[in-house]
Design an enzyme around this catalytic site. Structure first.
Site, PDB file in Angstrom:
ATOM      1  N   SER A  76       0.829  -1.192   0.000  1.00 59.58           N
ATOM      2  CA  SER A  76       0.000   0.000   0.000  1.00 59.58           C
ATOM      3  C   SER A  76       0.868   1.248   0.000  1.00 59.58           C
ATOM      4  O   SER A  76       1.874   1.318   0.717  1.00 59.58           O
ATOM      5  CB  SER A  76      -0.908   0.006   1.236  1.00 59.58           C
ATOM      6  OG  SER A  76      -1.487   1.271   1.445  1.00 59.58           O
ATOM      7  N   LYS A  77       0.477   2.252  -0.792  1.00 63.24           N
ATOM      8  CA  LYS A  77       1.208   3.512  -0.805  1.00 63.24           C
ATOM      9  C   LYS A  77       1.160   4.194   0.560  1.00 63.24           C
ATOM     10  O   LYS A  77       2.071   4.930   0.930  1.00 63.24           O
ATOM     11  CB  LYS A  77       0.625   4.446  -1.867  1.00 63.24           C
ATOM     12  CG  LYS A  77       0.957   4.058  -3.294  1.00 63.24           C
ATOM     13  CD  LYS A  77       0.437   5.093  -4.274  1.00 63.24           C
ATOM     14  CE  LYS A  77       0.827   4.738  -5.703  1.00 63.24           C
ATOM     15  NZ  LYS A  77       0.350   5.751  -6.680  1.00 63.24           N
ATOM     16  N   ARG A  78       0.099   3.961   1.290  1.00 62.07           N
ATOM     17  CA  ARG A  78      -0.047   4.609   2.597  1.00 62.07           C
ATOM     18  C   ARG A  78       0.821   3.965   3.669  1.00 62.07           C
ATOM     19  O   ARG A  78       1.154   4.604   4.656  1.00 62.07           O
ATOM     20  CB  ARG A  78      -1.521   4.566   3.040  1.00 62.07           C
ATOM     21  CG  ARG A  78      -2.462   5.366   2.170  1.00 62.07           C
ATOM     22  CD  ARG A  78      -3.862   5.368   2.743  1.00 62.07           C
ATOM     23  NE  ARG A  78      -4.399   4.030   2.877  1.00 62.07           N
ATOM     24  CZ  ARG A  78      -5.022   3.383   1.892  1.00 62.07           C
ATOM     25  NH1 ARG A  78      -5.186   3.972   0.720  1.00 62.07           N
ATOM     26  NH2 ARG A  78      -5.504   2.175   2.076  1.00 62.07           N
TER      27      ARG A  78
END
Length: 478
Positions: free
Chosen positions: A239-241
């Site tokens: 996930s980019k987060r």
């Protein structure tokens, strides 16, 4: 005109940095397109104006070029932009309405939820299927999902069956008349004569809907293939987060493109010759020739940064010196003497995990004459602790000071230290500990004698004498 050669497409959205998972999918398409004599089509899906920025589109193009997917290659086509086809998306929706494959619905989102709750359903119940509504502001256009079963023939997973009764009549046009992603995606693929869609498995649930649209628009669906997603150490989807997923960040810290490509290609796929070779290091030509979707595993692939770094270390080690110097140049301070760095470069290549590590490994060589390196206090204390350390350093200084012109070579420096340490009955590793800290400021680094050869006789001896002064003033430096 219908294409006679395979056409693969990679269709990212420019909504930020380039995800390593997207890079792997792009490489799969690139390998298959080149090997089959086909075309790799880059389409930028830029219809979400609120999230798109021109610099992100350029970032995708630059990131692809970094991993070898170049617009200069004859197999490359694009970039095309989804926003350029908006009229075609709407026209296709109208054709589907006129053929009876789609219908208008005036229920609001809240009304759909209320009916679903009342009827004990999880989604839209087909309420407007037979109401004969025409287009009007606020009305959505829905696809009329047929009865039966949709079978998706997948190049990785085989035949995957979807019962159509589990698929609600999905929206094609929003209430404001703009097309939904599914419709735009299919219309673009048909227009661009895409024959093969290779993408991540997260898109598999949408595939039966897209296949229905292909057929309803009178076109033959492409060959589908859905590869496993990449996961982190907790086996959660990257996930980019939460995770470090930006390809650009790995590029900027000194991961070589060849290492990244090799690592991404072997996530979930093993080249046929890997076991016999006892290695996972392969050239792009080898991987392109051998890559087969049928050999891709079904399990999610763990993106292990430590393994990527191990790949990178091997790639750095195997670089020709001139290529290494060219690759690492951007990592070096602009005021560093490139000739001096080139002299030590062959001796640090095997020690580097990332190109960005190079400056910190040899910065002591570029302090300027008369400047002592910043000392690692723990290393200094440990190296200077033995009773013989200070006397041996004095003897090494004397031996090095006696060397004449042309004798300041790493071979001579090693031999001179071995002679000086003889009476102390210590091994070379221990004997060079204090000279190393005196010259470099730390306990580890490039080979000491090669480093001293690069630093030069005058500055090497000056630093050693400065260390003797410190030893006389205190057992440890301030």
């Amino acid at each position: 005109m219908t294409s006679t050669r395979p056409r693969f497409r990679f269709a990212p959205s420019p909504t930020g940095s380039f995800h390593v998972g997207g890079a792997r999918t792009a490489l799969h398409n690139w390998a298959l397109a080149r090997r089959s004599g086909g075309t790799f089509v880059l389409r930028i899906e830029d219809t979400d104006e609120a999230r798109n920025r021109p610099e992100w589109t350029q970032g995708i193009i630059d990131a692809l070029a970094w991993i070898g997917i170049s617009a200069d290659d004859a197999h490359f086509e694009g970039p095309h932009f989804q926003s350029e086809n908006a009229d075609a998306h709407v026209a296709a929706a109208h054709r589907l309405f006129e053929s009876g494959a789609a219908y208008y619905c005036d229920l609001t989102g809240q009304e759909v939820q209320d009916r679903a709750k009342e009827l004990g359903l999880t989604g839209y119940d087909g309420y407007s299927r037979d109401r004969g509504l025409e287009a009007a502001p606020g009305r959505v256009l829905r696809f009329r999902v047929p009865d039966g079963t949709t079978v998706v023939s997948d190049g990785v997973r085989g035949d995957v069956s979807f019962e159509n009764e589990t698929i609600e009549d999905f929206v094609l046009l929003r209430g404001n008349g703009t097309p939904m992603f599914l419709l735009a995606n299919v219309v673009d693929d048909i227009k661009m004569e895409i024959t093969d869609v290779v993408r991540a498995e997260e898109h598999l649930p949408n595939t039966p809907k897209q296949q229905m649209l292909w057929e309803a628009l009178g076109a033959t669906p492409p060959r589908w293939a859905h590869v496993p997603v990449l996961v982190n150490e907790q086996r959660k989807k990257l996930s980019k987060r939460r995770d470090k997923v930006a390809l650009e960040s790995y590029r900027d810290e000194g991961i070589l493109p060849g290492a990244m490509v090799n690592y991404l290609m072997t996530l979930g796929w093993t080249p046929p010759g890997a076991e016999a070779a006892g290695s996972e290091i392969f050239t792009w030509a080898e991987m392109e020739a051998d890559f087969d979707l049928a050999d891709v595993t079904l399990s999610p692939a763990f993106f292990d940064v430590r393994k990527l770094v191990a790949f990178n270390k091997q790639y750095i080690k195997n670089l020709p010196l001139d290529e290494f110097l060219a690759a690492v140049d951007a990592e070096l301070p602009v005021d560093w003497d490139r000739r001096r760095f080139a002299s030590i470069a062959p001796h640090i290549m095997e020690r580097l995990e990332r190109l960005g590590d190079a400056p910190g490994l040899v910065d002591f060589l570029f302090l300027g004459d008369g400047v002592d390196p910043e000392l690692d206090h723990d290393a200094w204390a440990k190296a200077s602790a033995p009773d013989w350390a200070a006397p041996l350093l004095d003897d090494v200084i004397e031996a090095y000071s006696a060397l004449g012109d042309g004798e300041w070579t790493h071979e001579t420096l090693k031999a001179a230290m071995e002679t000086a340490m003889g009476p102390y009955e210590v091994k070379l590793g221990k004997a060079q500990a204090l000279p190393r800290v005196a010259v470099t400021g730390r306990a580890v680094g490039p080979p000491l004698f090669e480093a001293m050869e690069t630093l030069g006789q005058i500055e090497t001896i000056r630093r050693m004498r400065s260390a003797v002064t410190r030893l006389g003033e205190s057992s440890a430096p301030d």
